[in-house]
Design a protein around this motif. Structure first.
Motif, mmCIF file in Angstrom:
data_model
loop_
_atom_site.group_PDB
_atom_site.id
_atom_site.type_symbol
_atom_site.label_atom_id
_atom_site.label_comp_id
_atom_site.label_asym_id
_atom_site.label_seq_id
_atom_site.Cartn_x
_atom_site.Cartn_y
_atom_site.Cartn_z
ATOM 1 N N GLN A 39 0.834 -1.201 0.000
ATOM 2 C CA GLN A 39 0.000 0.000 0.000
ATOM 3 C C GLN A 39 0.870 1.252 0.000
ATOM 4 O O GLN A 39 0.585 2.201 -0.736
ATOM 5 C CB GLN A 39 -0.904 0.037 1.238
ATOM 6 N N LEU A 40 1.910 1.256 0.807
ATOM 7 C CA LEU A 40 2.797 2.417 0.865
ATOM 8 C C LEU A 40 3.514 2.638 -0.464
ATOM 9 O O LEU A 40 3.636 3.773 -0.930
ATOM 10 C CB LEU A 40 3.816 2.241 1.998
ATOM 11 N N ARG A 41 3.978 1.555 -1.085
ATOM 12 C CA ARG A 41 4.675 1.671 -2.384
ATOM 13 C C ARG A 41 3.740 2.184 -3.464
ATOM 14 O O ARG A 41 4.092 3.081 -4.236
ATOM 15 C CB ARG A 41 5.237 0.307 -2.809
ATOM 16 N N VAL A 42 2.540 1.608 -3.532
ATOM 17 C CA VAL A 42 1.580 2.022 -4.558
ATOM 18 C C VAL A 42 1.137 3.465 -4.315
ATOM 19 O O VAL A 42 1.036 4.258 -5.256
ATOM 20 C CB VAL A 42 0.373 1.057 -4.603
ATOM 21 N N ALA A 43 0.909 3.831 -3.062
ATOM 22 C CA ALA A 43 0.499 5.195 -2.745
ATOM 23 C C ALA A 43 1.571 6.192 -3.157
ATOM 24 O O ALA A 43 1.263 7.253 -3.726
ATOM 25 C CB ALA A 43 0.188 5.329 -1.261
ATOM 26 N N GLU A 44 2.822 5.880 -2.918
ATOM 27 C CA GLU A 44 3.910 6.777 -3.314
ATOM 28 C C GLU A 44 4.009 6.869 -4.837
ATOM 29 O O GLU A 44 4.266 7.941 -5.384
ATOM 30 C CB GLU A 44 5.239 6.307 -2.714
ATOM 31 N N GLU A 45 3.794 5.779 -5.512
ATOM 32 C CA GLU A 45 3.811 5.794 -6.979
ATOM 33 C C GLU A 45 2.642 6.612 -7.527
ATOM 34 O O GLU A 45 2.797 7.366 -8.479
ATOM 35 C CB GLU A 45 3.732 4.346 -7.474
ATOM 36 N N HIS B 26 -6.889 26.657 -14.464
ATOM 37 C CA HIS B 26 -5.944 27.303 -15.376
ATOM 38 C C HIS B 26 -4.937 28.121 -14.554
ATOM 39 O O HIS B 26 -5.309 28.932 -13.725
ATOM 40 C CB HIS B 26 -6.689 28.202 -16.365
ATOM 41 N N ASP B 27 -3.670 27.888 -14.791
ATOM 42 C CA ASP B 27 -2.562 28.553 -14.085
ATOM 43 C C ASP B 27 -2.577 28.329 -12.578
ATOM 44 O O ASP B 27 -2.139 29.183 -11.805
ATOM 45 C CB ASP B 27 -2.556 30.061 -14.378
ATOM 46 N N VAL B 28 -3.089 27.195 -12.142
ATOM 47 C CA VAL B 28 -3.081 26.840 -10.723
ATOM 48 C C VAL B 28 -2.026 25.767 -10.513
ATOM 49 O O VAL B 28 -2.007 24.756 -11.217
ATOM 50 C CB VAL B 28 -4.476 26.317 -10.272
ATOM 51 N N ARG B 29 -1.131 25.987 -9.574
ATOM 52 C CA ARG B 29 -0.084 25.018 -9.256
ATOM 53 C C ARG B 29 -0.525 24.187 -8.059
ATOM 54 O O ARG B 29 -0.721 24.721 -6.963
ATOM 55 C CB ARG B 29 1.229 25.727 -8.933
ATOM 56 N N ILE B 30 -0.694 22.895 -8.280
ATOM 57 C CA ILE B 30 -1.142 21.965 -7.235
ATOM 58 C C ILE B 30 0.040 21.084 -6.824
ATOM 59 O O ILE B 30 0.743 20.542 -7.679
ATOM 60 C CB ILE B 30 -2.298 21.074 -7.736
ATOM 61 N N THR B 31 0.223 20.949 -5.527
ATOM 62 C CA THR B 31 1.253 20.061 -4.993
ATOM 63 C C THR B 31 0.564 18.896 -4.296
ATOM 64 O O THR B 31 -0.322 19.107 -3.462
ATOM 65 C CB THR B 31 2.137 20.809 -3.977
ATOM 66 N N VAL B 32 0.949 17.689 -4.648
ATOM 67 C CA VAL B 32 0.408 16.486 -3.995
ATOM 68 C C VAL B 32 1.411 16.096 -2.910
ATOM 69 O O VAL B 32 2.520 15.677 -3.213
ATOM 70 C CB VAL B 32 0.212 15.331 -5.000
ATOM 71 N N THR B 33 1.012 16.272 -1.660
ATOM 72 C CA THR B 33 1.943 16.028 -0.564
ATOM 73 C C THR B 33 1.929 14.584 -0.079
ATOM 74 O O THR B 33 2.959 14.076 0.363
ATOM 75 C CB THR B 33 1.638 16.961 0.622
ATOM 76 N N GLU B 34 0.778 13.943 -0.168
ATOM 77 C CA GLU B 34 0.674 12.561 0.314
ATOM 78 C C GLU B 34 -0.514 11.889 -0.347
ATOM 79 O O GLU B 34 -1.486 12.540 -0.712
ATOM 80 C CB GLU B 34 0.470 12.557 1.837
ATOM 81 N N VAL B 35 -0.407 10.584 -0.520
ATOM 82 C CA VAL B 35 -1.533 9.790 -1.011
ATOM 83 C C VAL B 35 -1.687 8.596 -0.074
ATOM 84 O O VAL B 35 -0.710 7.936 0.277
ATOM 85 C CB VAL B 35 -1.301 9.295 -2.464
ATOM 86 N N ARG B 36 -2.917 8.359 0.337
ATOM 87 C CA ARG B 36 -3.229 7.169 1.134
ATOM 88 C C ARG B 36 -4.168 6.318 0.300
ATOM 89 O O ARG B 36 -5.126 6.818 -0.271
ATOM 90 C CB ARG B 36 -3.898 7.557 2.448
ATOM 91 N N ILE B 37 -3.887 5.024 0.259
ATOM 92 C CA ILE B 37 -4.666 4.128 -0.592
ATOM 93 C C ILE B 37 -5.363 3.087 0.272
ATOM 94 O O ILE B 37 -4.828 2.668 1.300
ATOM 95 C CB ILE B 37 -3.759 3.493 -1.674
ATOM 96 N N SER B 38 -6.563 2.714 -0.140
ATOM 97 C CA SER B 38 -7.343 1.740 0.632
ATOM 98 C C SER B 38 -6.720 0.354 0.490
ATOM 99 O O SER B 38 -5.984 0.086 -0.461
ATOM 100 C CB SER B 38 -8.792 1.726 0.144
ATOM 101 N N PRO B 39 -7.016 -0.546 1.421
ATOM 102 C CA PRO B 39 -6.437 -1.893 1.353
ATOM 103 C C PRO B 39 -6.788 -2.645 0.070
ATOM 104 O O PRO B 39 -6.010 -3.487 -0.376
ATOM 105 C CB PRO B 39 -7.025 -2.607 2.578
ATOM 106 N N ASP B 40 -7.937 -2.350 -0.547
ATOM 107 C CA ASP B 40 -8.283 -3.028 -1.798
ATOM 108 C C ASP B 40 -7.779 -2.277 -3.036
ATOM 109 O O ASP B 40 -8.053 -2.690 -4.158
ATOM 110 C CB ASP B 40 -9.793 -3.254 -1.890
ATOM 111 N N PHE B 41 -7.051 -1.186 -2.834
ATOM 112 C CA PHE B 41 -6.425 -0.393 -3.909
ATOM 113 C C PHE B 41 -7.444 0.235 -4.859
ATOM 114 O O PHE B 41 -7.106 0.625 -5.962
ATOM 115 C CB PHE B 41 -5.410 -1.225 -4.711
#
Length: 143
Positions: free
Chosen positions: A27-33, A53-68
């Motif tokens: 889960q941690l590996r897939v979430a980081e990917e 438009h012209d918005v900069r988004i930063t993805v700081t963390e992803v959490r994934i469910s156990p069933d992906f």
């Protein structure tokens, strides 16, 4: 027990396994990917939605469910704290981002993406402000 079925051995002591209530290594590996691919998509994609438009988004963390099947992406705007205003637009482009994930990742099912504002930096700045306050500085000098 007759030897049939699985044994009830806890996985906490085995290498490569976390506590039963925490995410697995996969889960941690897939979430980081997923985080890496989403960050790449936000950096390289010009969205049709006028709110993005012209918005900069930063993805700081992803959490994934156990069933992906579900991924929660914690996002913030680069240099701004009004990410709540773009959450509806992110929800609208989530199917497009899911398609981008499915083309890049080799998963059986591409996860459905849900967005949440990342408040960790705001919280850290609040704590820093408290630590620098005269009352706390006075208490720390007494030690």
């Amino acid at each position: 027990m007759s030897g049939r079925g699985r044994s009830k051995v806890p996985l906490t002591g085995l290498p490569g396994h976390l506590a039963p209530d925490g995410p697995s290594q996969r889960q941690l590996r897939v979430a980081e990917e997923v985080r890496r691919v989403l960050a790449d998509l936000f950096a390289k994609t010009e969205f049709r939605d006028p709110e993005l438009h012209d918005v900069r988004i930063t993805v700081t963390e992803v959490r994934i469910s156990p069933d992906f099947r579900h991924a929660t992406a914690f996002v913030c705007r680069l240099g701004r704290s009004d990410v709540d205003q773009v959450l509806p637009a992110l929800k609208r482009v989530a199917p497009f981002l899911r398609t981008g994930l499915s083309k890049t990742l080799r998963l059986r099912v591409a996860p459905e993406i849900h967005f949440q504002p990342d408040t960790a930096l705001d919280h850290a700045m609040e704590i820093d402000g408290i630590m620098r306050s005269p009352e706390v500085a006075r208490d720390l000098e007494d030690e």
